[in-house]
Structure formats: C-alpha cells, structure tokens
Design a protein around this motif. Structure first.
Motif, PDB file in Angstrom:
ATOM      1  N   TRP A   1       2.974   8.599 -14.297  1.00  0.00           N
ATOM      2  CA  TRP A   1       3.472   9.091 -13.007  1.00  0.00           C
ATOM      3  C   TRP A   1       4.696   8.244 -12.650  1.00  0.00           C
ATOM      4  O   TRP A   1       4.580   7.085 -12.269  1.00  0.00           O
ATOM      5  N   ILE A   2       5.853   8.856 -12.814  1.00  0.00           N
ATOM      6  CA  ILE A   2       7.122   8.173 -12.584  1.00  0.00           C
ATOM      7  C   ILE A   2       7.725   8.712 -11.286  1.00  0.00           C
ATOM      8  O   ILE A   2       8.006   9.905 -11.179  1.00  0.00           O
ATOM      9  N   PRO A   3       7.932   7.866 -10.279  1.00  0.00           N
ATOM     10  CA  PRO A   3       8.394   8.369  -8.973  1.00  0.00           C
ATOM     11  C   PRO A   3       9.872   8.751  -8.967  1.00  0.00           C
ATOM     12  O   PRO A   3      10.651   8.281  -9.811  1.00  0.00           O
ATOM     13  N   GLN A   4      10.247   9.610  -8.025  1.00  0.00           N
ATOM     14  CA  GLN A   4      11.664   9.849  -7.788  1.00  0.00           C
ATOM     15  C   GLN A   4      12.328   8.530  -7.432  1.00  0.00           C
ATOM     16  O   GLN A   4      11.753   7.698  -6.733  1.00  0.00           O
ATOM     17  N   ARG A   5      13.544   8.337  -7.887  1.00  0.00           N
ATOM     18  CA  ARG A   5      14.235   7.071  -7.609  1.00  0.00           C
ATOM     19  C   ARG A   5      14.385   6.825  -6.112  1.00  0.00           C
ATOM     20  O   ARG A   5      14.390   5.680  -5.662  1.00  0.00           O
ATOM     21  N   SER A   6      14.510   7.884  -5.321  1.00  0.00           N
ATOM     22  CA  SER A   6      14.665   7.720  -3.873  1.00  0.00           C
ATOM     23  C   SER A   6      13.419   7.148  -3.212  1.00  0.00           C
ATOM     24  O   SER A   6      13.478   6.661  -2.082  1.00  0.00           O
ATOM     25  N   PHE A   7      12.280   7.200  -3.925  1.00  0.00           N
ATOM     26  CA  PHE A   7      11.044   6.673  -3.362  1.00  0.00           C
ATOM     27  C   PHE A   7      10.644   5.326  -3.977  1.00  0.00           C
ATOM     28  O   PHE A   7       9.556   4.823  -3.706  1.00  0.00           O
TER      29      PHE A   7
ATOM     30  N   HIS B   1       0.845  -1.192   0.000  1.00  0.00           N
ATOM     31  CA  HIS B   1       0.000   0.000   0.000  1.00  0.00           C
ATOM     32  C   HIS B   1       0.888   1.252   0.000  1.00  0.00           C
ATOM     33  O   HIS B   1       0.633   2.222  -0.734  1.00  0.00           O
ATOM     34  N   ALA B   2       1.947   1.213   0.804  1.00  0.00           N
ATOM     35  CA  ALA B   2       2.848   2.357   0.909  1.00  0.00           C
ATOM     36  C   ALA B   2       3.559   2.626  -0.418  1.00  0.00           C
ATOM     37  O   ALA B   2       3.735   3.782  -0.816  1.00  0.00           O
ATOM     38  N   HIS B   3       3.981   1.561  -1.104  1.00  0.00           N
ATOM     39  CA  HIS B   3       4.630   1.742  -2.412  1.00  0.00           C
ATOM     40  C   HIS B   3       3.699   2.470  -3.383  1.00  0.00           C
ATOM     41  O   HIS B   3       4.130   3.361  -4.120  1.00  0.00           O
ATOM     42  N   VAL B   4       2.436   2.097  -3.381  1.00  0.00           N
ATOM     43  CA  VAL B   4       1.467   2.744  -4.274  1.00  0.00           C
ATOM     44  C   VAL B   4       1.318   4.222  -3.912  1.00  0.00           C
ATOM     45  O   VAL B   4       1.303   5.100  -4.784  1.00  0.00           O
ATOM     46  N   LEU B   5       1.243   4.505  -2.612  1.00  0.00           N
ATOM     47  CA  LEU B   5       1.003   5.875  -2.165  1.00  0.00           C
ATOM     48  C   LEU B   5       2.267   6.732  -2.146  1.00  0.00           C
ATOM     49  O   LEU B   5       2.204   7.910  -1.783  1.00  0.00           O
ATOM     50  N   SER B   6       3.402   6.159  -2.564  1.00  0.00           N
ATOM     51  CA  SER B   6       4.629   6.959  -2.629  1.00  0.00           C
ATOM     52  C   SER B   6       4.472   8.134  -3.589  1.00  0.00           C
ATOM     53  O   SER B   6       5.201   9.135  -3.484  1.00  0.00           O
ATOM     54  N   HIS B   7       3.514   8.036  -4.507  1.00  0.00           N
ATOM     55  CA  HIS B   7       3.272   9.125  -5.453  1.00  0.00           C
ATOM     56  C   HIS B   7       2.631  10.346  -4.785  1.00  0.00           C
ATOM     57  O   HIS B   7       2.514  11.402  -5.410  1.00  0.00           O
TER      58      HIS B   7
END
Length: 338
Positions: free
Chosen positions: A298-304, A113-119
């Motif tokens: 939606w491409i996340p920052q690599r740090s996330f 769930h957290a991985h999805v909401l990293s955006h």
C-alpha cells in the motif's frame, strides 16, 4: 445528515486544513514555509509565527474548496502532538476557538496515528484501503517505526529508531554535500542518475526490529572528509553516485527489518507512510519486496506522505464516529508515541 470534519495540522512547518465529508476528501490545503531554507532546518520560533500568519487563510480556503459553510462542520480534528510545541499551540488554540464559536465538538489526533491512517483517505467510495491487520513502515524526519496496525484504534510498535530517523539521515547527509534543505528530495533526484554500488557506507547491526542511522551518518561524513582531502572537487564530480549509494544504504537498512517483521508476523498487507515514503527509491523497493514475499503493498499518494490535514481529518472522522471527543482543557504535547 452528513458528517463533516475539518482537520487542522500544524505540528512542524506546514500549515494545513482539510475537509472530509462522510469519509470522502473534499479539500486539502497546505501552506509551506520557505523561511527555513536559509537555516538548513526548521527554526521553531519562525515556524510558530508563520503558522499564525497562515492558519486563517488556509482554513478559509479549505472550507471554500470543499463547497461548504463553516456552520456545516460537525467537528474539528486537530493535531495535538507530537511536534514542535509552539507550532502545535497555534493549531490547537485555533481549533479550540473555532469549536467554541461554532459550538461543535473537538477531536484530538495523534500525528503518528494520522500518518498510518492516511491510507484510509478516499476520493471516491470505490477507493480501496488496507485490510486489518497490516504492517506500516512509518518513516519521516523524526520517526522510523514498524507498526502492527490491528484496527483503527489499536496499533503496536514492533521496532523503532534508537537514535536518528531515516529522514534525518537524508537531510544531514545532504547538508554535508552542500545540498539545500530539505535534502531528501534533492538526494532522490540525483540518485536517479547515479550508481548505487559506487560507494559503501556503514550498516549498523541493531537487534530485533529496531533501527539506527547514526553510524551511517558518521560513515558518510568520514568518506566525504577523506575524499575531499584528496580532491577538493570530489563532491561535485561524484554527487550522483554519492546520492545513489546513500539512498540504497538507507533503503537496505529499512527493508531488512521490514522483511523480518513480515516473516515474524505473517501479515499479508504492508503499507508505508511519512515524508520519506515519498522517496521514489523507497517506493520501488517496498513494491519489489512485497512482490517477492507475496504480500500486498500500500503506497500512498505523495500528497499524503508529508504533513497534511487530510490525514488528521480522516483520523478524526473515525474518532468522531466512536464519539471520542476531547476536552477543551487538553494541552498539546511535544513528545508521544503511537
């Protein structure tokens, strides 16, 4: 008063703590574990011991960087699972002890769930986030899933791997070539110099939106075995082309199902997440697919993308606003879905 969430992540081999204040990221500290490189994979017992050594200094540093006092914290969000049970126990126990000491609530967070909401992690108020509903291709060492995200709380898995995950395919094929662990970043680096059409590997035909990567691994292994018999220096002489061809095959498998999901759902926003979403080939391919299908990527920052506490803290922040607190008696869980 500000809502300040301390996030704690210890699901595998990274010890991380982060602070989010009123939805904005104030700090995100990660301590990795080099000890596993010698073994070609994460050793659970060594991971647990490293978490015990790292968690106090990591949490202290996250609080210091955020410029707050521990008494300012509104709640502690922690990864309850899935993950390695011994590693999860370290983070869970620490979070519970600190929550008792500060007399503040606990919020348990699902790691996926957290991985999805990293955006939804924001550095500034003006940072943009995906619109609901959106599709999320969650790809890591342990998971390959296509998720329909309807709201912060409601998520539906449309397709998932029936065996190995994409990250496992990267790491295990890297091991066959003698590359260090974790193999994914090394393959990504070599692939940039290679010909993605040089070799052809198996692409499994799995129904619906599910994935499979075991056949690809076997195909790759047999190719290496046969070529090395003919030329002992085959891997060394063809490392860039092998990596480029392997990476292209994995990306083709991932995007074939993602494209189907976009067509089936009609969703106009597509996100990626998880450790494999740091791969430069994956990021470029998803952007190209979205452009072709006229949807927003939606491409996340690599740090996330890798395991980090910022994603745990933002997931905990929204649960805190809904007053979804957890009981001190809740145990961690090694396996669970979205």
């Amino acid at each position: 008063m500000s809502v300040i969430i301390l996030g704690i992540e210890s699901s595998c081999d990274d010890t991380s703590a982060a602070v989010i204040a009123d939805g904005l990221l104030r700090s995100n500290v990660i301590a990795g574990q080099k000890v596993h490189e010698a073994y070609g994979g994460v050793v659970p017992e060594l991971a647990s011991r490293a978490h015990q050594q790292n968690i106090v200094p990591v949490v202290s540093e996250a609080i210091r960087q955020a410029g707050i006092d521990k008494k300012d914290i509104s709640a502690i969000a922690y990864t309850r699972g899935p993950g390695l049970l011994g590693s999860l126990l370290v983070g869970t126990s620490f979070a519970k002890g600190l929550a008792i000491g500060l007399d503040i609530p606990l919020v348990d967070v699902n790691h996926l769930h957290a991985h999805v909401l990293s955006h939804f992690i924001k550095n500034e108020e003006t940072d943009k986030v995906p619109e609901f509903p959106f599709l999320c291709l969650l790809i890591s060492g342990g998971n390959s899933q296509i998720i329909l995200v309807k709201s912060m709380e409601e998520m539906e898995i449309l397709g998932k791997t029936i065996d190995d995950a994409a990250g496992e395919a990267f790491d295990k094929c890297a091991k066959v070539m003698g590359l260090p662990y974790p193999g994914g970043p090394h393959i990504d680096r070599y692939a940039a110099e290679g010909n993605p059409e040089a070799f052809t590997f198996s692409k499994p035909h799995i129904p619906d939106l599910d994935y499979s990567f075991s056949g690809l691994k076997t195909s790759f292994l047999y190719t290496i075995r046969d070529k090395v018999k003919e030329n002992p220096d085959f891997i060394k002489e063809n490392i860039a082309d092998l990596c480029a061809s392997l990476q292209k095959t994995i990306i083709d498998i991932l995007l074939n199902k993602l494209q189907k999901a976009i067509k089936q759902t009609g969703v106009r926003h597509v996100a990626i997440g998880g450790g494999v979403s740091a791969n430069s080939g994956v990021r470029k391919a998803v952007e190209e697919l979205c452009r072709k299908m006229n949807v927003t990527p939606w491409i996340p920052q690599r740090s996330f993308t890798t395991d980090n506490a910022a994603m745990v803290a933002i997931a905990g922040y929204y649960k805190y606003l809904n007053k979804e607190f957890s009981d001190l008696a809740l145990p961690p869980f090694a396996r669970v879905t979205i």
